[in-house]
Motif scaffolding. Structure first.
Motif, PDB file in Angstrom:
ATOM      1  N   LEU A 117     -14.963  25.227  -8.345  1.00 48.94           N
ATOM      2  CA  LEU A 117     -13.563  26.008  -8.924  1.00 48.94           C
ATOM      3  C   LEU A 117     -13.175  25.393 -10.394  1.00 48.94           C
ATOM      4  CD1 LEU A 117     -11.440  26.029  -5.513  1.00 48.94           C
ATOM      5  CD2 LEU A 117     -12.069  28.111  -6.806  1.00 48.94           C
ATOM      6  N   GLU A 118     -13.158  24.049 -10.304  1.00 46.91           N
ATOM      7  CA  GLU A 118     -12.887  23.766 -11.705  1.00 46.91           C
ATOM      8  C   GLU A 118     -13.878  23.842 -13.046  1.00 46.91           C
ATOM      9  OE1 GLU A 118     -10.912  19.456 -13.543  1.00 46.91           O
ATOM     10  OE2 GLU A 118     -11.723  19.360 -11.520  1.00 46.91           O
ATOM     11  N   ASP A 119     -15.195  23.537 -12.519  1.00 43.95           N
ATOM     12  CA  ASP A 119     -16.318  23.771 -13.376  1.00 43.95           C
ATOM     13  C   ASP A 119     -16.547  25.251 -14.130  1.00 43.95           C
ATOM     14  OD1 ASP A 119     -16.440  20.955 -13.289  1.00 43.95           O
ATOM     15  OD2 ASP A 119     -18.343  20.905 -11.959  1.00 43.95           O
ATOM     16  N   ARG A 120     -16.497  25.988 -12.964  1.00 42.13           N
ATOM     17  CA  ARG A 120     -16.904  27.357 -13.320  1.00 42.13           C
ATOM     18  C   ARG A 120     -15.355  28.136 -13.890  1.00 42.13           C
ATOM     19  NH1 ARG A 120     -21.044  25.921 -14.684  1.00 42.13           N
ATOM     20  NH2 ARG A 120     -21.300  28.247 -15.362  1.00 42.13           N
ATOM     21  N   TYR A 121     -14.385  27.986 -13.089  1.00 45.18           N
ATOM     22  CA  TYR A 121     -13.304  28.678 -13.315  1.00 45.18           C
ATOM     23  C   TYR A 121     -12.129  28.070 -13.834  1.00 45.18           C
ATOM     24  CZ  TYR A 121     -15.797  31.469  -9.800  1.00 45.18           C
ATOM     25  OH  TYR A 121     -16.998  32.131  -8.990  1.00 45.18           O
ATOM     26  N   ASN A 122     -12.315  26.753 -14.474  1.00 48.41           N
ATOM     27  CA  ASN A 122     -11.203  25.807 -14.673  1.00 48.41           C
ATOM     28  C   ASN A 122      -9.846  25.995 -13.950  1.00 48.41           C
ATOM     29  OD1 ASN A 122     -12.280  25.160 -17.405  1.00 48.41           O
ATOM     30  ND2 ASN A 122     -11.850  27.089 -18.133  1.00 48.41           N
ATOM     31  N   LEU A 123     -10.154  25.943 -12.500  1.00 56.07           N
ATOM     32  CA  LEU A 123      -9.095  26.073 -11.510  1.00 56.07           C
ATOM     33  C   LEU A 123      -9.137  24.666 -10.769  1.00 56.07           C
ATOM     34  CD1 LEU A 123      -9.592  29.393  -9.870  1.00 56.07           C
ATOM     35  CD2 LEU A 123      -7.736  28.868 -11.460  1.00 56.07           C
TER      36      LEU A 123
ATOM     37  N   GLU B 144     -16.938  41.813 -15.852  1.00 54.02           N
ATOM     38  CA  GLU B 144     -16.955  40.872 -16.710  1.00 54.02           C
ATOM     39  C   GLU B 144     -15.938  40.774 -17.484  1.00 54.02           C
ATOM     40  OE1 GLU B 144     -20.858  40.988 -18.731  1.00 54.02           O
ATOM     41  OE2 GLU B 144     -21.996  39.924 -17.158  1.00 54.02           O
ATOM     42  N   ASN B 145     -15.035  41.853 -18.057  1.00 54.09           N
ATOM     43  CA  ASN B 145     -13.923  41.943 -18.879  1.00 54.09           C
ATOM     44  C   ASN B 145     -12.639  42.122 -17.999  1.00 54.09           C
ATOM     45  OD1 ASN B 145     -15.711  41.655 -21.295  1.00 54.09           O
ATOM     46  ND2 ASN B 145     -16.246  43.728 -21.129  1.00 54.09           N
ATOM     47  N   HIS B 146     -12.774  41.884 -16.834  1.00 57.92           N
ATOM     48  CA  HIS B 146     -11.699  42.301 -16.240  1.00 57.92           C
ATOM     49  C   HIS B 146     -11.005  40.651 -15.738  1.00 57.92           C
ATOM     50  CE1 HIS B 146      -9.421  43.118 -12.287  1.00 57.92           C
ATOM     51  NE2 HIS B 146      -9.773  44.259 -12.523  1.00 57.92           N
ATOM     52  N   PRO B 147      -9.520  40.877 -15.797  1.00 58.65           N
ATOM     53  CA  PRO B 147      -8.758  39.703 -15.532  1.00 58.65           C
ATOM     54  C   PRO B 147      -9.282  38.763 -14.385  1.00 58.65           C
ATOM     55  CG  PRO B 147      -7.366  41.517 -15.934  1.00 58.65           C
ATOM     56  CD  PRO B 147      -8.599  42.092 -15.665  1.00 58.65           C
ATOM     57  N   LEU B 148      -9.808  39.346 -13.250  1.00 56.73           N
ATOM     58  CA  LEU B 148     -10.351  38.568 -12.231  1.00 56.73           C
ATOM     59  C   LEU B 148     -11.372  37.896 -12.350  1.00 56.73           C
ATOM     60  CD1 LEU B 148      -9.883  40.974  -9.156  1.00 56.73           C
ATOM     61  CD2 LEU B 148      -8.484  39.021  -9.752  1.00 56.73           C
ATOM     62  N   TRP B 149     -12.201  38.064 -13.614  1.00 58.13           N
ATOM     63  CA  TRP B 149     -13.420  37.553 -14.000  1.00 58.13           C
ATOM     64  C   TRP B 149     -13.174  35.936 -14.516  1.00 58.13           C
ATOM     65  CZ3 TRP B 149     -18.411  38.622 -13.010  1.00 58.13           C
ATOM     66  CH2 TRP B 149     -19.475  37.700 -13.911  1.00 58.13           C
ATOM     67  N   LEU B 150     -13.786  34.930 -14.044  1.00 60.18           N
ATOM     68  CA  LEU B 150     -13.360  33.521 -14.477  1.00 60.18           C
ATOM     69  C   LEU B 150     -14.656  32.780 -14.873  1.00 60.18           C
ATOM     70  CD1 LEU B 150     -10.210  32.472 -12.354  1.00 60.18           C
ATOM     71  CD2 LEU B 150     -10.254  33.765 -14.310  1.00 60.18           C
ATOM     72  N   GLU B 151     -15.732  33.259 -14.692  1.00 59.71           N
ATOM     73  CA  GLU B 151     -16.927  32.475 -14.881  1.00 59.71           C
ATOM     74  C   GLU B 151     -17.015  32.159 -16.617  1.00 59.71           C
ATOM     75  OE1 GLU B 151     -20.024  30.187 -15.365  1.00 59.71           O
ATOM     76  OE2 GLU B 151     -19.325  31.068 -13.570  1.00 59.71           O
ATOM     77  N   VAL B 152     -17.062  30.892 -16.807  1.00 54.35           N
ATOM     78  CA  VAL B 152     -17.016  30.217 -17.969  1.00 54.35           C
ATOM     79  C   VAL B 152     -18.188  30.322 -18.916  1.00 54.35           C
ATOM     80  CG1 VAL B 152     -15.076  28.583 -17.389  1.00 54.35           C
ATOM     81  CG2 VAL B 152     -17.338  27.971 -17.497  1.00 54.35           C
ATOM     82  N   ASP B 153     -19.335  30.487 -18.188  1.00 51.30           N
ATOM     83  CA  ASP B 153     -20.648  30.397 -18.800  1.00 51.30           C
ATOM     84  C   ASP B 153     -21.044  31.951 -18.856  1.00 51.30           C
ATOM     85  OD1 ASP B 153     -23.255  30.185 -19.696  1.00 51.30           O
ATOM     86  OD2 ASP B 153     -23.857  28.776 -18.080  1.00 51.30           O
TER      87      ASP B 153
END
Length: 223
Positions: A46-52, A181-190
């Motif tokens: 959650l932290e590494d992929r989504y900054n959560l 990918e351009n939606h507010p729900l999309w959080l993948e950092v890579d």
């Protein structure tokens, strides 16, 4: 979080939520290992992929994602999710995280619904959206073991069950995930972390969507 969710027994749970499908209203609890190791790996994901960041692995479900396992048997499919860490045959995603893939529900080819983990824990089943998505995997999906009519009925019933419990906005097939990918729900950092998916097939999704259209899910973003 000190809770440890490990496989101890298999329990049939009767569900009376008033859904319309004619599939038997039963969910069988068959937990995968969700111990402290998996909890810590989930927090890291959650932290590494989504900054959560935080002490919880709980999610607020906004989406249901339908999948197939591409494994012909229930036993093989279940084993794929069971351990906390990725098996050696998944080097394609191991560099991203050692957390094993997981799903909230696994539907056998005879339509039996198994719950593998708590519905509001994060499972690793869809890039970019795990933080808000409940996963439903279906055993099979190969040429020799196509998804069955019983599975589609079970998926319809399960979607109705979940909509009755949570504020679900989207119902999607795994093959549609990159459209967010351009939606507010999309959080993948890579931006380079993507995999090509075709599951659970357009025909299967059409059948489930048609049967659940009364819920007026939001449309999947256009490509």
């Amino acid at each position: 979080m000190k809770k440890i969710f490990v496989v101890l027994w298999m329990t049939a749970v009767l569900v009376s939520c008033g859904v319309s499908s004619d599939i038997p209203q039963v969910i069988v609890d068959k937990p995968i290992v969700f111990n402290e190791q998996r909890i810590e790996l989930t927090k890291e994901y959650l932290e590494d992929r989504y900054n959560l960041s935080g002490d919880s692995v709980e999610i607020t479900p906004k989406m249901i994602v339908l999948h197939w396992t591409a494994i012909p048997t229930f036993e093989g499919s279940y084993r794929a999710f069971y351990e906390p860490t990725l098996p050696s045959w998944r080097p394609d995603i191991e560099s991203v995280s050692g957390l094993n893939v997981s799903t909230h529900f696994l539907v056998d080819r005879d339509g039996t619904i198994y719950r593998l983990m708590p519905e509001t824990y994060m499972g690793r089943h869809v890039i970019g959206l795990n933080h808000c998505a409940i996963g439903i995997e279906n055993v099979g999906g190969t040429d020799k073991t196509p998804l069955t009519r019983k599975q589609s009925k079970a998926n319809i019933w399960l979607v109705e069950y979940l909509v009755d419990k949570y504020d679900i906005d989207y119902l999607i097939g795994h093959y549609e995930y990159t459209q967010f990918e351009n939606h507010p729900l999309w959080l993948e950092v890579d931006e380079g972390y993507r995999t090509e998916k075709t599951d659970p097939g357009e025909k299967f999704m059409k059948r489930v969507r048609q049967a659940t259209k009364k819920y007026n899910f939001k449309p999947v973003p256009e490509k």
